[in-house]
Design a protein around this motif. Structure first.
Motif, PDB file in Angstrom:
ATOM      1  N   SER A 156     -51.021   7.659  -2.707  1.00 25.10           N
ATOM      2  CA  SER A 156     -50.480   8.848  -2.052  1.00 25.10           C
ATOM      3  C   SER A 156     -48.958   8.834  -2.059  1.00 25.10           C
ATOM      4  N   LEU A 157     -48.373   7.634  -1.827  1.00 22.32           N
ATOM      5  CA  LEU A 157     -46.918   7.526  -1.826  1.00 22.32           C
ATOM      6  C   LEU A 157     -46.346   7.844  -3.201  1.00 22.32           C
ATOM      7  N   VAL A 158     -46.992   7.320  -4.245  1.00 19.07           N
ATOM      8  CA  VAL A 158     -46.509   7.579  -5.606  1.00 19.07           C
ATOM      9  C   VAL A 158     -46.633   9.064  -5.950  1.00 19.07           C
ATOM     10  N   ILE A 159     -47.821   9.633  -5.645  1.00 16.66           N
ATOM     11  CA  ILE A 159     -48.018  11.051  -5.960  1.00 16.66           C
ATOM     12  C   ILE A 159     -47.085  11.922  -5.119  1.00 16.66           C
ATOM     13  N   GLY A 160     -46.969  11.583  -3.816  1.00 11.71           N
ATOM     14  CA  GLY A 160     -46.083  12.366  -2.950  1.00 11.71           C
ATOM     15  C   GLY A 160     -44.631  12.296  -3.395  1.00 11.71           C
ATOM     16  N   SER A 161     -44.172  11.091  -3.769  1.00 10.01           N
ATOM     17  CA  SER A 161     -42.790  10.951  -4.243  1.00 10.01           C
ATOM     18  C   SER A 161     -42.579  11.733  -5.530  1.00 10.01           C
ATOM     19  N   GLY A 162     -43.592  11.718  -6.409  1.00 16.22           N
ATOM     20  CA  GLY A 162     -43.466  12.500  -7.642  1.00 16.22           C
ATOM     21  C   GLY A 162     -43.379  13.988  -7.375  1.00 16.22           C
ATOM     22  N   LEU A 163     -44.239  14.475  -6.456  1.00 17.39           N
ATOM     23  CA  LEU A 163     -44.181  15.895  -6.115  1.00 17.39           C
ATOM     24  C   LEU A 163     -42.848  16.261  -5.463  1.00 17.39           C
ATOM     25  N   VAL A 164     -42.380  15.375  -4.576  1.00 17.05           N
ATOM     26  CA  VAL A 164     -41.069  15.637  -3.947  1.00 17.05           C
ATOM     27  C   VAL A 164     -39.966  15.638  -4.997  1.00 17.05           C
ATOM     28  N   TRP A 165     -40.030  14.700  -5.949  1.00 13.62           N
ATOM     29  CA  TRP A 165     -39.035  14.646  -7.015  1.00 13.62           C
ATOM     30  C   TRP A 165     -39.003  15.958  -7.796  1.00 13.62           C
ATOM     31  N   LEU A 166     -40.178  16.465  -8.153  1.00 15.80           N
ATOM     32  CA  LEU A 166     -40.233  17.724  -8.901  1.00 15.80           C
ATOM     33  C   LEU A 166     -39.760  18.899  -8.056  1.00 15.80           C
ATOM     34  N   THR A 167     -40.206  18.932  -6.785  1.00 13.54           N
ATOM     35  CA  THR A 167     -39.843  20.047  -5.922  1.00 13.54           C
ATOM     36  C   THR A 167     -38.344  20.080  -5.643  1.00 13.54           C
ATOM     37  N   VAL A 168     -37.799  18.908  -5.298  1.00 10.18           N
ATOM     38  CA  VAL A 168     -36.362  18.857  -5.014  1.00 10.18           C
ATOM     39  C   VAL A 168     -35.556  19.160  -6.276  1.00 10.18           C
ATOM     40  N   GLY A 169     -36.016  18.639  -7.412  1.00  9.05           N
ATOM     41  CA  GLY A 169     -35.302  18.927  -8.651  1.00  9.05           C
ATOM     42  C   GLY A 169     -35.282  20.405  -8.970  1.00  9.05           C
ATOM     43  N   ARG A 170     -36.406  21.070  -8.734  1.00 12.13           N
ATOM     44  CA  ARG A 170     -36.462  22.513  -8.975  1.00 12.13           C
ATOM     45  C   ARG A 170     -35.571  23.261  -7.995  1.00 12.13           C
ATOM     46  N   ALA A 171     -35.579  22.798  -6.718  1.00 15.11           N
ATOM     47  CA  ALA A 171     -34.774  23.493  -5.708  1.00 15.11           C
ATOM     48  C   ALA A 171     -33.283  23.287  -5.941  1.00 15.11           C
ATOM     49  N   LEU A 172     -32.904  22.095  -6.434  1.00 14.40           N
ATOM     50  CA  LEU A 172     -31.484  21.785  -6.616  1.00 14.40           C
ATOM     51  C   LEU A 172     -30.980  22.089  -8.017  1.00 14.40           C
ATOM     52  N   ARG A 173     -31.839  22.638  -8.854  1.00 15.31           N
ATOM     53  CA  ARG A 173     -31.417  22.943 -10.218  1.00 15.31           C
ATOM     54  C   ARG A 173     -30.208  23.879 -10.262  1.00 15.31           C
ATOM     55  N   PRO A 174     -30.116  24.895  -9.365  1.00 20.15           N
ATOM     56  CA  PRO A 174     -28.913  25.755  -9.402  1.00 20.15           C
ATOM     57  C   PRO A 174     -27.617  25.011  -9.153  1.00 20.15           C
ATOM     58  N   LEU A 175     -27.672  23.801  -8.530  1.00 26.12           N
ATOM     59  CA  LEU A 175     -26.430  23.079  -8.263  1.00 26.12           C
ATOM     60  C   LEU A 175     -25.714  22.703  -9.552  1.00 26.12           C
ATOM     61  N   SER A 176     -26.475  22.448 -10.613  1.00 25.70           N
ATOM     62  CA  SER A 176     -25.816  22.160 -11.893  1.00 25.70           C
ATOM     63  C   SER A 176     -25.070  23.388 -12.400  1.00 25.70           C
ATOM     64  N   ASP A 177     -25.668  24.587 -12.164  1.00 26.60           N
ATOM     65  CA  ASP A 177     -24.965  25.821 -12.536  1.00 26.60           C
ATOM     66  C   ASP A 177     -23.703  25.983 -11.700  1.00 26.60           C
ATOM     67  N   PHE A 178     -23.804  25.648 -10.389  1.00 25.36           N
ATOM     68  CA  PHE A 178     -22.621  25.746  -9.530  1.00 25.36           C
ATOM     69  C   PHE A 178     -21.522  24.801 -10.027  1.00 25.36           C
ATOM     70  N   SER A 179     -21.918  23.579 -10.382  1.00 29.13           N
ATOM     71  CA  SER A 179     -20.929  22.600 -10.854  1.00 29.13           C
ATOM     72  C   SER A 179     -20.225  23.100 -12.108  1.00 29.13           C
ATOM     73  N   ALA A 180     -21.012  23.637 -13.057  1.00 29.25           N
ATOM     74  CA  ALA A 180     -20.403  24.158 -14.283  1.00 29.25           C
ATOM     75  C   ALA A 180     -19.493  25.346 -13.988  1.00 29.25           C
ATOM     76  N   ALA A 181     -19.940  26.210 -13.059  1.00 29.68           N
ATOM     77  CA  ALA A 181     -19.127  27.381 -12.718  1.00 29.68           C
ATOM     78  C   ALA A 181     -17.816  26.967 -12.061  1.00 29.68           C
ATOM     79  N   PHE A 182     -17.885  25.974 -11.149  1.00 31.67           N
ATOM     80  CA  PHE A 182     -16.660  25.526 -10.483  1.00 31.67           C
ATOM     81  C   PHE A 182     -15.689  24.887 -11.480  1.00 31.67           C
TER      82      PHE A 182
END
Length: 449
Positions: A156-182
């Motif tokens: 459960s910990l491995v699967i949960g961490s993987g899901l969190v990794w994917l979810t957070v990565g998807r949610a924070l993906r715009p930050l790379s656009d912000f970094s490039a824009a800045f």
């Protein structure tokens, strides 16, 4: 460590901590349940042994019945029966249920502390009947459950961490656009935009970045336009200076040169009185050129504004134009600087508005009358109003670098500039309204008071 990895590690640590706490609580409860089960087994075994002892008095072979009583506990998972003679030697012992024992450290954690139960055997032979609690089977079962639980929690910990990794990565993906824009904005490319997508917080952040880039682009365009206007105004000013030098100073310099040559010739011929007249003519020409130079310097930098104040500077400006445009009637109503009580930059702005308005009116409007009024308003502001009755050759209020420069100068001082037709549709009226003191200076004066 990246933000994404930090979030995943924090959540994983939280899940692991919760799992450990839950496992400890479950183990403590299992230990209590095991203690209760063993106590119940001992109590049940005691009743069984007590009933068998009651029948020994009627038995024709007590030894046989005692052996059968011990054998009755063969395969019991909770109790081990042992028959001892009167000397304490083991006569017979039950065979516990075979089990694969748990590790010693695990068994030590869950093994309850319970002493064997000793019952005296009735009859002349005597002896003792021992009932010893057995926890090996239950601890082994707990060990098997613990292994299964650890496997489930780990998965459960491995699967949960993987899901969190994917979810957070998807949610924070715009930050790379912000970094490039800045990075682009920091390098001066204000056309950079980011997608306004994702969580509401990132949407608001993206909208703010885009708005900031738009404002910076507008400011950059305004700066470039001002630079172009400044270059144009400088060219116009140079042309005016060249024209004044050529038309005013040049002829007088030529006349001085001619008079000086004439004076030298007359002195050489001994005609001193006639040479004296040539010298006086040279002095008059030089005095005239000095006045012209002062006028030019006053246009470049109003020394009267610095040395004598706003009223004297505007009076000098009016005198300058009156001498060159005797057909125009100038009317100026400007209070003393003590009555106006203006900040230095506000005085400069008011003077420049009056200067540019007079330039436009005289050069383009062909007026017969120009009225200038500077006054303090009741709300801590100062107003400069310049009105003329000229026709301005059909020019509109927004045409020309001068008017545009006036607007931007007043806007930079956080003031308001209005340009409107005069009464009856003739002439123009320029009105600038500014705070007598900028907000920062006003705050400083209030603190000092």
């Amino acid at each position: 460590m990246s933000l994404r990895l930090r979030v995943v590690v924090a959540i994983a640590v939280l899940l692991l901590t919760g799992s450990l706490v839950g496992t400890v609580l479950a183990g403590w409860q299992a230990k209590q349940v095991l203690r209760e089960e063993l106590a119940a087994a001992v109590a049940g075994g005691r009743q069984t042994v007590a009933g068998a002892f009651d029948s020994l008095a009627r038995s024709d072979d007590p030894s046989r019945d005692l052996d059968r009583l011990v054998d009755a506990f063969d395969g019991d998972r909770h109790l081990k029966a042992t028959l001892l003679d009167s000397r304490g030697a083991v006569v017979r012992r039950s065979r516990p249920l075979p089990v694969s024992p748990a590790p010693d450290w695990f068994a030590a954690l869950f093994r309850p502390t319970m002493n064997p139960l000793a019952l005296a055997v009735p009859g002349p032979a005597g002896g003792r009947f021992m009932l010893s609690p057995l926890d090996a089977n239950d601890v082994a079962a707990l060990w098997a459950e613990f292994i299964d639980l650890a496997a489930v929690l780990s998965l459960s910990l491995v699967i949960g961490s993987g899901l969190v990794w994917l979810t957070v990565g998807r949610a924070l993906r715009p930050l790379s656009d912000f970094s490039a824009a800045f990075l682009r904005i920091g390098s001066g490319d204000y056309s950079a935009k980011v997608r306004e997508a994702g969580p509401s917080e990132l949407v608001r952040l993206g909208r703010g970045v885009n708005d900031m880039a738009g404002r910076l682009a507008a400011m950059q365009a305004t700066t470039r336009r001002l630079e172009e206007q400044l270059r144009t105004l400088q060219d116009e000013e140079r042309a005016d200076l060249a024209r004044d030098l050529h038309d005013e100073i040049g002829p007088h310099l030529f006349a001085v040169n001619v008079d000086a040559a004439m004076a030298r010739r007359l002195i050489g011929e001994g005609r001193a009185e006639e040479a004296q007249k040539q010298v006086e003519a040279i002095q008059g020409a030089v005095g005239h050129m000095q006045r012209l130079v002062r006028d030019i310097l006053g246009r470049l930098r109003p020394t009267e504004l610095i040395e004598l104040g706003l009223k004297a500077a505007i009076d000098e400006l009016v005198a300058f134009w009156s001498a060159r445009q005797p057909g125009i009637v100038f009317s100026a109503r400007v209070p003393d600087d003590e009555a106006l009580a203006l900040a230095d930059d506000v005085r400069e702005t008011v003077y420049r508005v009056v200067q540019e308005s007079l330039n436009n009116a005289v050069r383009h409007g062909h007026p017969s009358h120009i009225d200038i009024e500077v006054s303090r308003c009741g709300d801590g502001e100062v107003e400069a109003r310049i009105a003329d009755d000229g026709d301005h050759n059909g020019k509109t209020e927004g045409v020309g670098f001068g008017l545009r420069g006036m607007r931007e100068r007043v806007a930079a001082a956080r003031g308001r500039l209005t340009i409107s037709r005069g009464a009856g549709g003739g002439g123009w009226t320029v009105a600038a309204r500014l705070a007598a003191f900028p907000a920062a200076e006003a705050l400083g004066e209030a603190d000092a008071a």
